[in-house]
Write a protein that holds these residues in place. Structure first.
Motif, PDB file in Angstrom:
ATOM      1  N   GLN A  75      32.277  59.353  82.975  1.00 27.05           N
ATOM      2  CA  GLN A  75      33.895  59.045  83.046  1.00 27.05           C
ATOM      3  C   GLN A  75      34.459  58.879  81.378  1.00 27.05           C
ATOM      4  O   GLN A  75      33.661  58.135  80.584  1.00 27.05           O
TER       5      GLN A  75
ATOM      6  N   LYS B 250      37.052  57.920  79.189  1.00 34.78           N
ATOM      7  CA  LYS B 250      38.361  57.221  79.039  1.00 34.78           C
ATOM      8  C   LYS B 250      38.557  56.430  77.670  1.00 34.78           C
ATOM      9  O   LYS B 250      37.368  56.313  76.930  1.00 34.78           O
TER      10      LYS B 250
ATOM     11  N   ASN C  21      31.721  55.989  80.685  1.00 35.60           N
ATOM     12  CA  ASN C  21      31.393  55.144  81.811  1.00 35.60           C
ATOM     13  C   ASN C  21      31.748  53.680  81.173  1.00 35.60           C
ATOM     14  O   ASN C  21      30.967  52.582  81.586  1.00 35.60           O
ATOM     15  N   GLY C  22      32.660  53.496  80.397  1.00 33.03           N
ATOM     16  CA  GLY C  22      33.117  52.137  79.972  1.00 33.03           C
ATOM     17  C   GLY C  22      32.491  51.508  78.845  1.00 33.03           C
ATOM     18  O   GLY C  22      32.455  50.396  78.645  1.00 33.03           O
TER      19      GLY C  22
ATOM     20  N   TRP D  98      38.756  63.367  91.210  1.00 29.32           N
ATOM     21  CA  TRP D  98      38.914  61.950  90.782  1.00 29.32           C
ATOM     22  C   TRP D  98      40.229  61.204  91.763  1.00 29.32           C
ATOM     23  O   TRP D  98      40.906  61.969  92.197  1.00 29.32           O
TER      24      TRP D  98
ATOM     25  N   THR E 105      32.036  55.714  92.206  1.00 29.25           N
ATOM     26  CA  THR E 105      32.295  56.958  92.604  1.00 29.25           C
ATOM     27  C   THR E 105      31.904  57.358  94.002  1.00 29.25           C
ATOM     28  O   THR E 105      30.991  56.814  94.654  1.00 29.25           O
TER      29      THR E 105
ATOM     30  N   ALA F  82      35.303  51.379  84.856  1.00 29.93           N
ATOM     31  CA  ALA F  82      34.615  52.689  85.530  1.00 29.93           C
ATOM     32  C   ALA F  82      34.063  52.029  86.867  1.00 29.93           C
ATOM     33  O   ALA F  82      33.015  51.715  87.181  1.00 29.93           O
TER      34      ALA F  82
ATOM     35  N   GLU G 132      25.709  54.085  84.951  1.00 27.40           N
ATOM     36  CA  GLU G 132      26.783  55.006  85.561  1.00 27.40           C
ATOM     37  C   GLU G 132      27.446  53.981  86.652  1.00 27.40           C
ATOM     38  O   GLU G 132      26.804  53.208  87.227  1.00 27.40           O
ATOM     39  N   PRO G 133      28.518  54.271  87.031  1.00 25.54           N
ATOM     40  CA  PRO G 133      29.371  53.425  87.881  1.00 25.54           C
ATOM     41  C   PRO G 133      28.419  53.390  89.496  1.00 25.54           C
ATOM     42  O   PRO G 133      27.828  54.495  89.446  1.00 25.54           O
TER      43      PRO G 133
ATOM     44  N   GLY H 273      38.951  56.783  89.078  1.00 23.10           N
ATOM     45  CA  GLY H 273      37.466  56.734  89.118  1.00 23.10           C
ATOM     46  C   GLY H 273      37.113  58.077  89.702  1.00 23.10           C
ATOM     47  O   GLY H 273      37.975  58.893  90.355  1.00 23.10           O
TER      48      GLY H 273
END
Length: 522
Positions: free
Chosen positions: A231, A233, A259-260, A188, A123, A120, A72-73, A207
């Protein structure tokens, strides 16, 4: 403060903020770029994206890795009522699920710690009543700005002012005063510089923001459960391993990430309940989430706590949509987080089934906790006195890639509505096109009253709502899709926008300015 972009209310705002205003935007006669109906979006020809970066050889870029553990970010939390952070927007190579690509992303720094540029980004976590201070450092090589999506804050000055025009090489201090009564939940941040929004968000500039407090509405035995920020994307890359900035095709094959990461894995214990904060933080595409064999219990939508939770096996997530959901693990085994096949209309996109993540449930089966049945009341507008009704017609020209509200593209020097604080208005959205359009409302959230004539039993306010596409009746006539909404204009005055959050559509015209005034001010 730096110059702001254009608006018909420039003079009034300049007096309030001390900010100079830029030149007029070109008219609707600007030539549209060539490309498919969902590619080549550029509305103001003189606002060009940055020069293309150097190519990354395939031997250096590497392959996309799947099956990695979900990470996670990083989280940056407020301290003693204030969160101070610097976000640096830059065009730089980053790794997305192992693959090195040229992207547009944020690096961050706060409280003596640096966070490297990432697809990502961190947060930001705040409490109701906090002051959030964001210094935006623009190193993109093109203008940008910042929007705190969903925040109930002022649209003026250096708060959620999407008319800020921050040149490359400059910094701008945003200072957001969150009301004590702001709803806890998922928000966000992303750029909102017209008309480069699509390419900047698609490049990775988005983000999460989380306003703490949702947990207090849960039963006691669920208030300390594990929370995850997910997230959603997608990204594409060209032969030079660069995420495209022009001719972005939202209907092309793409790589969906959490999350990327592409198709990561995550673990739960059998019977465990987790709180997932889900956000479609991409530019254009939709998600239809399913969790094979399990369900989502929704407790928040678009940053708003629901009055009554609802349990579903499928979540429709247009661009910008956020849901806060409870997920309870079933018996041990492997479960798939999917986005189901989806068609956004005859003139829209068609998405195939895609695996997003794999959920591994382990351990001895345990009895899951009881889920809540009621959370909180909300500002239900069903019986509100209506000060005015307005009609907004959505249309488009696929030959020129132009998108319209009431037959006009966005005009930076034009205000299309001037409601007053303290009033409730009813707006009717009629979609004459052959594709879905998710309309997003800044500052004041809305209540959905009906969809295609069917009354809706709302559970909360929302800030993004899909408008159904037009159909054809038995006589061969096109019947617009229709959504009726109501919104209360609360304490904040000033200009802000509503728009389609398919960012290609926003950049190419489907956006409108409203200017909220005080009673008797006109």
């Amino acid at each position: 403060m730096h110059a702001l972009n254009k608006s018909v209310v420039a003079g009034a705002i300049a007096l309030l903020t001390g900010v100079a205003w830029g030149a007029d935007a070109p008219g609707d006669a600007a030539a549209a770029r060539s490309g498919a109906a969902h590619a080549g979006h550029r509305m103001d020809a003189e606002v060009a994206p940055a020069a293309p970066p150097p190519r990354i050889p395939n031997s250096v870029s590497g392959d996309i890795l799947t099956g990695l553990p979900l990470t996670e970010p990083p989280v940056i939390r407020s301290r003693q009522g204030v969160l101070k952070v610097e976000l640096t927007a830059m065009a730089t190579p980053v790794r997305i699920s192992g693959k090195l690509v040229n992207a547009r992303v944020y690096a961050a720094s706060a409280y003596g710690q640096s966070y490297p540029p990432a697809f990502a980004p961190p947060t930001l976590v705040v409490d109701p009543g906090d002051n959030l201070q964001v210094t935006l450092n623009n190193q993109l090589g093109e203008p940008t700005n910042l929007h705190t999506h969903g925040f109930f804050v002022s649209p003026m000055g250096n708060q959620d002012n999407i008319f800020v025009d921050l040149p490359s090489g400059s910094k701008f201090l945003y200072s957001y005063d969150l009301p004590k009564g702001i709803s806890p939940g998922s928000y966000w941040y992303h750029p909102h510089f017209h008309p480069l929004v699509e390419e900047q968000v698609f490049g990775g500039l988005s983000g999460f923001i989380y306003v703490r407090g949702q947990e207090s509405f849960l039963p006691q035995d669920l208030q300390d459960i594990k929370q995850r920020f997910l997230q959603l994307k997608d990204f594409q890359y060209d032969s030079g391993n660069t995420i495209p900035a022009t001719n972005i095709d939202s209907n092309a094959a793409t790589h969906r990430t959490v999350n990327g990461l592409v198709q990561p894995t995550l673990a739960l214990r059998a019977g465990e309940t987790q709180l997932w904060h889900l956000g479609n933080l991409g530019a254009d595409i939709w998600y239809t989430l399913e969790l094979s064999g399990l369900s989502f219990t929704v407790i928040g939508e678009d940053g708003n706590i629901l009055s009554r939770p609802w349990t579903t096996t499928q979540l429709l997530m247009p661009p910008a949509k956020r849901f806060d959901v409870l997920v309870q693990a079933g018996t041990p085994g492997s479960y798939s987080l999917l986005t189901a096949p989806m068609d956004t209309g005859p003139a829209g996109d068609n998405y195939p089934l895609a695996l997003l993540a794999t959920l591994n449930v382990t351990g001895k089966a345990a009895e899951p906790a009881a889920l809540p049945r009621f959370l909180k009341l909300y500002d239900n507008l069903s019986d509100a006195a209506i000060a005015k009704q307005r009609v907004f017609v959505l249309s488009e020209n696929q030959n020129t890639n132009r998108f319209f509200i009431n037959h006009r593209t966005f005009g930076a020097n034009r205000v299309d509505a001037t409601p007053e604080t303290g009033t409730v208005e009813e707006w009717v959205f009629q979609n004459t096109t052959q594709e879905l359009h998710p309309i997003h409302f800044h500052v004041n959230d809305i209540q959905v009253m009906s969809v295609n004539g069917v009354p809706q039993q709302a559970r909360s306010l929302v800030d993004t709502v899909p408008i159904p596409y037009a159909t054809t009746d038995a006589a061969g006539n096109r019947v617009p899709g229709e959504v009726v909404i109501r919104t209360r204009f609360s304490r904040f005055v000033g200009p802000y926008v509503f728009h389609c959050h398919i960012l290609a559509h926003e950049d190419n015209g489907m956006m409108s300015i409203i200017n909220v005034t005080s009673p008797g001010s006109e």
